[in-house]
Enzyme design. Structure first.
Site, PDB file in Angstrom:
ATOM      1  CE  LYS A 188      -3.733  -2.426  -0.046  1.00 23.07           C
ATOM      2  NZ  LYS A 188      -3.242  -3.760  -0.362  1.00 23.07           N
TER       3      LYS A 188
HETATM    4  C1  LIG Z   1      -9.222  -3.199  -1.812  1.00 22.89           C
HETATM    5  C2  LIG Z   1      -8.681  -3.899  -0.599  1.00 22.89           C
HETATM    6  N1  LIG Z   1      -9.470  -4.069   0.466  1.00 22.89           N
HETATM    7  C3  LIG Z   1      -9.022  -4.657   1.582  1.00 22.89           C
HETATM    8  C4  LIG Z   1      -7.732  -5.122   1.678  1.00 22.89           C
HETATM    9  C5  LIG Z   1      -7.301  -5.841   2.917  1.00 22.89           C
HETATM   10  O1  LIG Z   1      -6.194  -5.280   3.532  1.00 22.89           O
HETATM   11  P1  LIG Z   1      -5.185  -6.171   4.386  1.00 22.89           P
HETATM   12  O2  LIG Z   1      -4.395  -6.998   3.454  1.00 22.89           O
HETATM   13  O3  LIG Z   1      -4.369  -5.156   5.115  1.00 22.89           O
HETATM   14  O4  LIG Z   1      -6.005  -6.978   5.315  1.00 22.89           O
HETATM   15  C6  LIG Z   1      -6.851  -4.961   0.600  1.00 22.89           C
HETATM   16  C7  LIG Z   1      -5.476  -5.455   0.678  1.00 22.89           C
HETATM   17  O5  LIG Z   1      -4.840  -5.815  -0.250  1.00 22.89           O
HETATM   18  C8  LIG Z   1      -7.347  -4.330  -0.577  1.00 22.89           C
HETATM   19  O6  LIG Z   1      -6.571  -4.153  -1.642  1.00 22.89           O
END
Ligand SMILES: Cc1ncc(COP(=O)(O)O)c(C=O)c1O
Length: 411
Positions: A188
């Site tokens: 990210k």
């Molecule tokens: C659009 C979206 N939502 C939610 C998430 C979930 O985040 P995390 O991997 O930190 O749990 C991601 C992670 O890649 C994402 O790209």
């Protein structure tokens, strides 16, 4: 796989971590008169809320737990439907399932974000919320989506996992809907390896979200609150070590955004005259995060040939961000045999069904689209080709030339 923040981890993050380690206190709560307590999580919540332009933020340990916290905070649960895009990381859809609500998948349009027209078609009396994802850092059509949510008196959740720092018509992403969530994982904008954030302008919602992330406790508790907790919460808390890294990363956000935006502008200009090549529609050029440059080729055949030539993939084939590649969702594979929420007696809608091809507009767009990395390189996004955060205009020019040559063979 890495995002722009991880590319530039350096002395600042190290210093922040040492600040915590030297003091030797790693828990998010502490007393103000304890010199060992550095209040990193508390300070991170403060700066993120300020940046997003809302009064409240809750730091959590992932973007997935941020979504679960937001859904729980809004009271989304059994019997409810949540409309979500078919082009997203599975966590968006998974969080709805884990909230025991039914995900209703909707089409994307040329923004590669939710198509408001399809959202409108998919509203039912059971719809409790729209979960909009600002996919690949590009703000969704928020005016239209907010109008639909307001008209139907349903919640608007912004999954800003991929869009920290982005804005739409002057408003920060995460501040437009009822609640916004962020992921701070390694792919990210900024990162501590893992992490997440929930933001809202609504105080009662903040109190609920805080309780969900911390055993039912009220915000910024001092000690335990036995006898006073309104519901059972869980533990999604962030540690002081994560927040320390994130504070250093947060201070780099503006530099990251301007670097990515300059690189993307240059890459785009260098290939803009290619015959038949089109770009993904960007709703707000000033507000997008510019982590990726997405191009549409005139046909699926051309797209596959060019992508192949560049050792990349069309988005449709790129793996886990496309609903048609989510076999566990398509087959409704839940962790228990009862199959809740799909087979829940509280759910009064027709039996939910998911299948490859159920979103033809999305399929057609993604089959002739390719992602070029500007700051996020991730095979899961089909962005193996492009530049990274460390690259300057020289590399951008060289890669753009490589792209031109490959594209011209087939266009
Ligand atoms: C659009 C979206 N939502 C939610 C998430 C979930 O985040 P995390 O991997 O930190 O749990 C991601 C992670 O890649 C994402 O790209």
């Amino acid at each position: 796989m890495s995002g722009p923040g991880m590319e530039i981890i350096g002395a600042e993050e190290k210093q922040e971590i040492l600040d915590v380690l030297d003091a030797g206190y790693l828990f998010r709560y502490g007393s103000d008169d304890n010199p060992k307590f550095k209040a990193k999580v508390f300070n991170l919540e403060k700066v993120v809320a300020e940046r997003v332009g809302v009064p409240y933020a809750v730091a959590v340990n992932s973007g997935t737990s941020a979504l679960l916290t937001a859904l729980g905070g809004l009271g989304v649960g059994p019997g409810d439907e949540v409309i979500c895009t078919g082009y997203t990381f599975v966590a968006s859809i998974a969080s709805i399932i884990w909230a025991r609500a039914v995900p209703i998948l909707a089409e994307v349009d040329r923004t590669l974000n939710l198509d408001p027209e399809d959202v409108r078609r998919k509203i039912t009396p059971r719809t409790k919320a729209i979960m909009v994802v600002h996919m690949l850092g590009n703000p969704a059509r928020m005016d239209e989506l907010k109008a639909i949510a307001d008209e139907h008196k349903i919640f608007l959740i912004e999954d800003c996992a991929q869009a920290f720092g982005g804005s739409y018509k002057g408003r920060m992403l995460g501040s437009i809907g009822d609640v916004g969530t962020f992921s701070l994982n390694s792919n990210k904008m900024i990162t501590a390896g893992e992490g997440g954030m929930v933001v809202t302008k609504d105080e009662p919602l903040y109190i609920r979200c805080f309780g969900i992330h911390d055993g039912g406790h009220s915000p910024l508790r001092k000690g335990l609150e036995v006898g006073k907790r309104p519901f059972v919460g869980v533990d999604y808390r962030m540690s002081e070590l994560q927040a320390a890294v994130l504070l250093a990363q947060f201070r780099k956000l503006d530099a990251i955004l301007s670097h990515l935006r300059a690189n993307k502008k240059r890459f785009k200009a260098a290939i803009a005259d290619l015959p038949g090549l089109e770009f993904r529609e960007i709703t707000d050029e000033q507000g997008e995060c510019a982590t990726l440059l997405t191009v549409f080729f005139p046909t699926e055949h051309v797209a596959r040939q060019v992508a192949n030539e560049l050792d990349s993939k069309v988005i449709a084939d790129s793996g886990w961000h496309v609903y048609s590649n989510m076999e566990h969702v398509l087959e409704k594979r839940t962790v228990t045999a009862e199959g809740c929420p799909f087979a829940c007696p509280l759910y009064k809608g027709p039996e939910p069904k998911y299948w490859k091809g159920m979103l033809p507009q999305t399929d057609a767009l993604l089959a002739r689209a390719m992602n070029i990395s500007i700051g996020v390189s991730d095979v899961g996004l089909g962005s193996g080709f492009g530049v990274t955060m460390r690259d300057g205009f020289d590399v951008v020019d060289e890669r753009a030339e490589t792209f031109r040559r490959a594209a011209l063979k087939y266009l």
